[in-house]
Design an enzyme around this catalytic site. Structure first.
Site, short mmCIF file in Angstrom:
data_model
loop_
_atom_site.label_atom_id
_atom_site.label_comp_id
_atom_site.label_asym_id
_atom_site.label_seq_id
_atom_site.Cartn_x
_atom_site.Cartn_y
_atom_site.Cartn_z
N ASP A 176 0.95 -1.09 -0.10
CA ASP A 176 -0.03 0.04 -0.14
C ASP A 176 0.95 1.17 -0.02
O ASP A 176 2.23 1.11 0.38
CB ASP A 176 -0.99 0.05 1.33
CG ASP A 176 -1.89 1.25 1.45
OD1 ASP A 176 -2.39 1.64 0.42
OD2 ASP A 176 -1.71 1.69 2.49
N ASP A 190 0.04 5.22 1.16
CA ASP A 190 -0.17 6.12 2.11
C ASP A 190 -0.41 5.38 3.61
O ASP A 190 -0.97 4.43 3.64
CB ASP A 190 -1.15 6.95 1.96
CG ASP A 190 -1.25 7.66 0.67
OD1 ASP A 190 -0.26 8.13 0.38
OD2 ASP A 190 -2.34 7.81 0.01
MG LIG Z 1 -2.74 3.18 3.54
#
Ligand SMILES: [Mg+2]
Ligand SMILES: [Zn+2]
Length: 164
Positions: A8, A10
């Protein structure tokens, strides 16, 4: 076949802070331990593939061009540290605007990446800071590793035994 660490963005690669959407280059700050962790994955023969929800595009907060600019920045920044990202897959949609199958916990981006890079799901994993990351991985029979938001990746991979 190849093995991959799906990541992922962020809260995993870069700092997730007060502002919800990160699309400005000046807001993109690598989390602690990311460089070292990615190097270790790379040395172990994993491809590095980012899968990220970027619903701010659908909501008109930033444009796809803005995201592409930030993607280039992230690729270059990691390259300077000897790290090669194989690909960045993103979902530009948001359920407030339209439904799609690519936004995590949807699996379309995983399916695409697995096909594009001939990935063996059984020897791959997904690292995320949100339940949706893990849920999507689970549907694909990829091992999901949930980390704290902005957690130190090196500490994490050592602790989980992903690296010896
Ligand atoms: Mg995230
Ligand atoms: Zn989507």
């Amino acid at each position: 076949m190849n093995k991959a660490v799906f990541l992922d963005r962020d809260g995993v690669i870069n700092r997730k802070g007060g502002s919800y959407y990160i699309w400005r280059i000046e807001d993109f700050i690598l989390n602690e331990g990311v460089i070292d962790a990615l190097k270790i994955f790379q040395e172990k023969g994993y491809l590095l593939i980012v899968i990220t929800n970027q619903g701010g595009i659908a909501r008109g907060v930033f444009s796809e061009e803005d995201l592409k600019r930030l993607n280039e920045y992230m690729i270059d920044l990691l390259k300077q540290h000897g790290i090669k990202l194989s690909a960045i897959y993103y979902c530009p949609h948001h359920p407030d605007v339209s439904l799609c199958e690519c936004r995590k916990p949807g699996t379309l981006l995983f399916e695409k990446a697995i096909k594009d890079f001939d990935i063996d799901v059984k020897s791959s994993c997904m690292i995320g800071d949100s339940e949706v990351d893990i849920e999507a991985a689970k549907k694909m029979e990829i091992k999901g590793i949930l980390i704290p938001v902005n957690g130190n990746l090196v500490d994490l991979v050592v602790r989980t035994g992903l690296i010896s």
